[in-house]
Structures are given as C-alpha cells and as structure tokens.
Design an enzyme around this catalytic site. Structure first.
Site, PDB file in Angstrom:
ATOM      1  N   GLN A 250       0.816  -1.212   0.000  1.00  0.00           N
ATOM      2  CA  GLN A 250       0.000   0.000   0.000  1.00  0.00           C
ATOM      3  C   GLN A 250       0.850   1.263   0.000  1.00  0.00           C
ATOM      4  OE1 GLN A 250      -3.595  -0.197  -0.214  1.00  0.00           O
ATOM      5  NE2 GLN A 250      -2.775  -2.187  -0.806  1.00  0.00           N
ATOM      6  N   HIS A 253       1.354   3.225  -3.259  1.00  0.00           N
ATOM      7  CA  HIS A 253       0.321   4.081  -3.843  1.00  0.00           C
ATOM      8  C   HIS A 253       0.788   5.519  -3.989  1.00  0.00           C
ATOM      9  CE1 HIS A 253      -3.502   1.935  -4.471  1.00  0.00           C
ATOM     10  NE2 HIS A 253      -3.086   1.112  -3.527  1.00  0.00           N
ATOM     11  N   GLU A 318      -8.383   2.999   6.730  1.00  0.00           N
ATOM     12  CA  GLU A 318      -9.078   2.506   5.535  1.00  0.00           C
ATOM     13  C   GLU A 318      -9.008   0.976   5.436  1.00  0.00           C
ATOM     14  OE1 GLU A 318      -8.680   3.221   0.701  1.00  0.00           O
ATOM     15  OE2 GLU A 318      -6.988   3.692   2.029  1.00  0.00           O
ATOM     16  N   HIS A 319      -7.789   0.433   5.370  1.00  0.00           N
ATOM     17  CA  HIS A 319      -7.584  -1.023   5.272  1.00  0.00           C
ATOM     18  C   HIS A 319      -6.990  -1.530   6.569  1.00  0.00           C
ATOM     19  CE1 HIS A 319      -6.802   0.466   1.028  1.00  0.00           C
ATOM     20  NE2 HIS A 319      -7.821  -0.358   0.845  1.00  0.00           N
ATOM     21  N   ASP A 352      -8.209  -4.459  -3.197  1.00  0.00           N
ATOM     22  CA  ASP A 352      -7.904  -3.409  -4.173  1.00  0.00           C
ATOM     23  C   ASP A 352      -8.211  -3.836  -5.589  1.00  0.00           C
ATOM     24  OD1 ASP A 352      -7.024  -1.560  -2.354  1.00  0.00           O
ATOM     25  OD2 ASP A 352      -4.895  -1.926  -2.667  1.00  0.00           O
ATOM     26  N   HIS A 412     -48.342  26.164  10.062  1.00  0.00           N
ATOM     27  CA  HIS A 412     -48.401  24.709  10.135  1.00  0.00           C
ATOM     28  C   HIS A 412     -49.689  24.266  10.840  1.00  0.00           C
ATOM     29  CE1 HIS A 412     -44.164  25.053   9.149  1.00  0.00           C
ATOM     30  NE2 HIS A 412     -44.018  23.733   9.119  1.00  0.00           N
TER      31      HIS A 412
END
Length: 433
Positions: A250, A253, A318-319, A352, A412
């Site tokens: 990762q 990335h 995230e992961h 992924d 109302h």
C-alpha cells in the site's frame, strides 16, 4: 501501553502541504466555472500534456482501443467485474422498500431511487488503475444509474487502453480522457460539451480529493478521501516477511500513504522493520514506497490483544489486515475501519484488485462515521405518506394544530386545522371573512 518503534512525521507538516493544494484547487474550479471548456483544455494541457480535439471518446475510438488490449487482460477484467457486480447485487438485495399502515388509513412508505447521473473518476497519471473503473461504474450500474460519465487521465501522453476497456465493459455511458481537478470540476459544474452529474465517486490524488471536498453540496460525493492507508495487526505468530510485504503493497500508492503495524510482539515488530528495509531497495515502485514508509510509516508494540484492537480503532484506518491466530475476533472487537482483511490468506491487495468488495474506502479517520462506496451510495432513500381514513385525518389534524402552536408555527397549525375541519367538521375560528 504502546511502545512506538517508528514514528511518522508530525501532522503539522502534512497540514502545511494541504494548504497549498486547497489554494490551487480553488483557483482551477473558479476558472472552469468562468470559462468552461476553454479552461478545462488549458489545465489538461498544463497538468497532463493532453489537448485532443475532443476529450470524449467516440464509440469507434473505444472499439479500436479495446482491440489493442490483450485478450487475457480483457478476460481478467470481465472476471473481476463479475465479482464486483455479484457483491453489489447482494448489497442491493439487502435494501428493502416497504409500505406500512401505522394507523387506520395512514400509509407510510420508503423507496430507493437511483441518482440520474453519476461521475466516475478513475485515477491514472502514473498507474492505469483499471480496478477503480470496476468499483465506481459497475456499482453505479447495479444501482440503476441511467447515465454514468467516466473520466480518466492519459498516462505520459498516452491513452490507457486497459482502463478504457475496463470503463467500457463496466457500462460507462460516456468515456472522457480527462483527469485531475479539471475532470472533477467539469463533471460537477458542467461545460458546453459535458452535462453535469449529480454525484461523483472514485479515488484520486490530493488535488482530486480536495476538488471533491470543495464541490460537495453542489454535487454529491461518495466520501472524503485521502492517501491510501494500511494498518496491519499482528500477534507473535505473524510472519514478519508477510507483514513487510503487505505494508509496502500500500505504501507504493504514493509518497504520503501511511503504512502502520501494531503488534503484541516486539520481535515481530523489529523483524518487520528489518524486512521492509531489506525489500525496499529492490522495489520498482521504491520512489513512492520509500518516502511513504520513511515519513508516514509507524510501528507500535502493545502488551495485549485488547490494547491492539483499541489502538486500531483509534487509527480508524481505511484497510485493516488482521494477521493473528484468531483474526475473526476483529469483527467483534473493532468498530472503526473501512474494510477488514482477515487472516494471512486475505491480503489488502485482493480488495484493491480482484475479490469483489469495493476499494473506495474512508481515509483520514472518516471510518469513524462512514463506510466505503457501495451500491446504496448511488441510491436516494425517499419516503412517501398518504392519509385516506377520515378519523385519522381528524386525529392527526388536531394533533398537528396543537404541536405546531407549541412551536409558534401558526401556518403549520392551520394546515392541520383544515384537515380536521374537512374530515370531522371542526371549526376554523381563524378563518373569518
């Protein structure tokens, strides 16, 4: 109590770099609002060295591009999209429309309506991220979105053929070779050649993420996204080699992608650090992975699994990859994550690229309040109501009158009064000639 064997750079340094991103994005969006296609072309040329006669591909161009892609690549794309489609359909099946009668003649209902136009941003620039086409476009089509506009940038001035194939096979209605802030802005505000969409989904770099943040409200977005994150949780039985490989998977990335290890074993921690340092020099993507690990990598050693899971929830990453003797315990112990990957046989890279769950996931702590992209993101859950029984009309009309007047909402209240008058003959003292 955690012992930190490796620290990340201070958050203040990250914040400073984001300030420059925000300023740049604000200017680009404002220019595209003012000048439309002319500004889009300027920024595409500036950032991507790309300025064709038309950014949108014709059907003939798409067919020609796909014909250049090896058959094995096409077959693999089809297989992975089938996995994504199957999982998205199961998600759709889990959503239920209903109508219930809560009082005599009082019917309340819920429906799910697809957004009518979605924009799918498929990152490129350096890597042809075909998988993002599966995640954004296939999921939108399963939800029933009638118009999906898909944008991806060229890579070093070349058409990313495999990505175009993935976009087409996923069901994109429009394919544009356009990237960055200019793509997100064009899809959001529209230009002379591109009609705007209602929602934009897909990952991207810091500029794309910031563009989505600034345009949110004018257009819907899937979620606020930042750099890819991985958190590996390991006990004393974990293999440091596997930990290191998966952390680096990762980190490649981008240079700002956090890669973090939390373990109950100091030995595993130290050996993982050593394995990372051994593997990094030979990685083809070292130019991204090395600064990511150097500046954003962290290693924490804790005493117990309870501490491990508690600290993992604090990260809200995230992961989260769980390399422990009983990985499914994480399902019971953790509440803040984008996606769990349970056991050594299940790597984040599966999510992924190939397994079928969606890889567009919350980052920067957003897992505290949201999950990732799913079929429901493309649906608007709406309600309707109908009152046909006169006794219920009278009951609700009188109740509405009293409740509204407590709040000093006379208009109302009068709407309620009218229903009670029509249904049961109640007087309307305020309705005097």
């Amino acid at each position: 109590m955690a012992t930190i064997l490796k620290h990340a750079v201070p958050k203040s340094e990250v914040t400073a770099s984001l300030d420059q991103v925000r300023e740049t994005v604000t200017g680009v969006i404002a220019d595209i609002r003012a000048r439309g296609d002319e500004a889009v072309r300027v920024y595409s040329e500036k950032f991507d060295k790309w300025s064709p006669d038309s950014f949108r591909l014709t059907d003939e161009e798409v067919e020609k591009i796909i014909a250049s892609v090896p058959q094995q690549v096409i077959d693999d794309i089809r297989f992975v999209q089938d996995q994504v489609r199957t999982f998205a359909r199961h998600q759709l099946d889990s959503l239920r429309e209903f109508e219930v009668e809560t009082l005599p003649g009082v019917k309340l209902g819920q429906k799910h309506i697809p957004v009518q136009a979605a924009g799918a941003y498929i990152p490129g620039g350096r890597y042809p991220l075909t998988a993002s086409a599966h995640m954004t476009i296939v999921t939108a089509k399963v939800a029933g979105v009638p118009r999906v506009v898909a944008c991806t940038p060229p890579i070093h001035g070349e058409i990313p053929a495999a990505t175009v194939a993935a976009m087409h096979l996923a069901g994109a209605d429009e394919i544009w070779l356009l990237g960055g802030v200019q793509a997100v802005a064009a899809m959001s505000v529209g230009t002379d050649t591109m009609r705007p969409v209602n929602l934009i989904a897909g990952p991207g770099n810091a500029y794309v993420a910031e563009a989505k943040r600034q345009l949110f409200g004018e257009v819907g977005i899937d979620l606020f996204a930042g750099p890819t994150e991985i958190l590996v949780l390991a006990d004393d039985q974990a293999d440091p080699f596997v930990c290191a490989v998966d952390l680096l998977s990762q980190a490649e990335h981008g240079p700002d992608s956090p890669a973090v290890l939390i373990t109950t074993s100091r030995e595993v921690a130290e050996k993982t650090i050593a394995e990372v340092e051994r593997l990094l020099p030979g990685m083809p993507t070292r130019d991204f992975a090395e600064p990511a690990w150097r500046d954003h990598g962290q290693v924490h050693v804790v005493d117990t699994l309870d501490e491990l899971y508690a600290l993992a929830d604090d990260f809200a990453f995230e992961h989260v990859e769980v390399l422990t003797a009983e990985p499914r315990l994480a399902l019971e112990r953790m509440t803040q994550y984008g996606a769990l990957f349970l056991g050594e046989g299940t790597c984040v890279s599966f999510g992924d690229k190939v397994i079928g769950t969606n890889h567009v996931l919350p980052t920067r702590g957003a897992a505290r309040y949201t999950g990732g992209l799913w079929v429901g993101k493309y649906l608007k859950t709406v309600t309707y109501q109908e009152v046909t029984d006169t006794d219920s009309q009278a009951l609700l009309g009188r109740l509405c009158g009293r409740a509204a007047r407590v709040e000093l909402f006379e208009g109302h209240a009068r709407s309620g009064d009218v229903r009670a008058a029509r249904a049961a003959g109640d007087e309307l003292p305020w309705n005097t000639p």
